[in-house]
Motif scaffolding. Sequence first.
Motif, PDB file in Angstrom:
ATOM      1  N   ALA A 232      33.937  40.835  49.091  1.00 52.98           N
ATOM      2  CA  ALA A 232      34.425  39.483  48.837  1.00 52.98           C
ATOM      3  C   ALA A 232      34.971  39.366  47.411  1.00 52.98           C
ATOM      4  CB  ALA A 232      33.306  38.465  49.063  1.00 52.98           C
ATOM      5  N   ILE A 233      34.257  39.996  46.460  1.00 57.62           N
ATOM      6  CA  ILE A 233      34.725  39.972  45.064  1.00 57.62           C
ATOM      7  C   ILE A 233      36.062  40.699  44.935  1.00 57.62           C
ATOM      8  CG2 ILE A 233      34.224  40.799  42.737  1.00 57.62           C
ATOM      9  CD1 ILE A 233      31.266  40.367  43.342  1.00 57.62           C
ATOM     10  N   LEU A 234      36.160  41.881  45.553  1.00 51.39           N
ATOM     11  CA  LEU A 234      37.396  42.648  45.472  1.00 51.39           C
ATOM     12  C   LEU A 234      38.539  41.937  46.186  1.00 51.39           C
ATOM     13  CD1 LEU A 234      36.038  46.274  46.055  1.00 51.39           C
ATOM     14  CD2 LEU A 234      36.696  45.202  43.897  1.00 51.39           C
ATOM     15  N   SER A 235      38.230  41.253  47.281  1.00 55.27           N
ATOM     16  CA  SER A 235      39.277  40.509  47.991  1.00 55.27           C
ATOM     17  C   SER A 235      39.838  39.394  47.120  1.00 55.27           C
ATOM     18  CB  SER A 235      38.714  39.927  49.290  1.00 55.27           C
ATOM     19  OG  SER A 235      38.313  40.956  50.174  1.00 55.27           O
ATOM     20  N   GLN A 237      39.936  39.435  43.867  1.00 55.46           N
ATOM     21  CA  GLN A 237      40.755  40.072  42.838  1.00 55.46           C
ATOM     22  C   GLN A 237      42.101  40.503  43.406  1.00 55.46           C
ATOM     23  OE1 GLN A 237      38.798  43.192  40.692  1.00 55.46           O
ATOM     24  NE2 GLN A 237      37.140  41.878  39.940  1.00 55.46           N
ATOM     25  N   ILE A 238      42.103  40.958  44.663  1.00 60.33           N
ATOM     26  CA  ILE A 238      43.369  41.344  45.295  1.00 60.33           C
ATOM     27  C   ILE A 238      44.288  40.122  45.419  1.00 60.33           C
ATOM     28  CG2 ILE A 238      44.405  42.142  47.462  1.00 60.33           C
ATOM     29  CD1 ILE A 238      41.948  43.944  47.834  1.00 60.33           C
ATOM     30  N   GLU A 239      43.715  38.992  45.830  1.00 58.54           N
ATOM     31  CA  GLU A 239      44.518  37.778  45.972  1.00 58.54           C
ATOM     32  C   GLU A 239      45.023  37.295  44.629  1.00 58.54           C
ATOM     33  OE1 GLU A 239      41.965  35.088  47.955  1.00 58.54           O
ATOM     34  OE2 GLU A 239      42.049  36.135  49.882  1.00 58.54           O
ATOM     35  N   GLU A 240      44.170  37.374  43.596  1.00 59.63           N
ATOM     36  CA  GLU A 240      44.613  36.948  42.266  1.00 59.63           C
ATOM     37  C   GLU A 240      45.699  37.855  41.729  1.00 59.63           C
ATOM     38  OE1 GLU A 240      41.074  36.949  39.971  1.00 59.63           O
ATOM     39  OE2 GLU A 240      40.202  35.180  40.964  1.00 59.63           O
ATOM     40  N   THR A 241      45.610  39.151  42.030  1.00 58.50           N
ATOM     41  CA  THR A 241      46.628  40.098  41.584  1.00 58.50           C
ATOM     42  C   THR A 241      47.965  39.798  42.262  1.00 58.50           C
ATOM     43  OG1 THR A 241      44.951  41.783  41.260  1.00 58.50           O
ATOM     44  CG2 THR A 241      47.240  42.515  41.358  1.00 58.50           C
ATOM     45  N   GLY A 242      47.850  39.418  43.573  1.00 63.73           N
ATOM     46  CA  GLY A 242      49.088  39.131  44.290  1.00 63.73           C
ATOM     47  C   GLY A 242      49.717  37.847  43.803  1.00 63.73           C
TER      48      GLY A 242
END
Length: 242
Positions: A232-235, A237-242
């Motif tokens: 959930a944490i990595l997801s 971060q992935i969304e914030e990166t996108g």
Amino acid sequence: MEQAVLEGAVGQALGHSQMSLTSLLLGADWVVKTVMLILVVASVWCWAIIFDKTLRFRRLQKRANKFEDEFWSGGSLEELYDRIGQQPTDPMTAVFSAAMREWRRSSARGLVYSETGRSSLRDRLERVMQVTVAREIERLERYMMFLASVGSTAPFIGLFGTVWGVMNSFLAIGATKQTSLAVVAPGIAEALFATALGLVAAIPAVVAYNKLSNDLGRYAGRMETFAGEFIAILSRQIEETG
């Protein structure tokens, strides 16, 4: 002549009845000795597994507590991964390291900057952690089946020794034409001791298997919970990166 043979057989039986436990074991039939040896070896090996697993689960719980304190302390996950390195010391850190390793590889390839790449990265991270959790649980389950096998088969192995000892008692009755306790006592004693050894091996194995399985289940649930929280944490971060 027959009287002398009879007296000798009865005398031998009386001698066996007065023997100590060690002497009785040494004088037992080779089949009963084999059964007893198998049960003793199985019992010793079970206790070795019990002590090893008990101490290992305690260490793993302590290491998991320490790691989770560091993980949720608010520090950088990259720095935490650099401290752990490529050789994690326990299953919990192995799950974390596997996910971070895949994260770094994917970030280096720029997969977090496209919608397709982000979707595939999320799936890969989830699979990597699931595979790591399954592999670590499989390692922790090593030798557990031995405890289960001893717990289920040791009484029957002891029962086989019991049946053999009783059979020897009936053979002694037939050979001596005597039904006194002195004649049947050695075979009965061997039989009862084989039964006792079977229970001595089986009872701790069953109790320990249930206890260790419960401990393993709790630890496995803890790892799966951590994997779900981490993905959930990595997801995010992935969304914030996108």
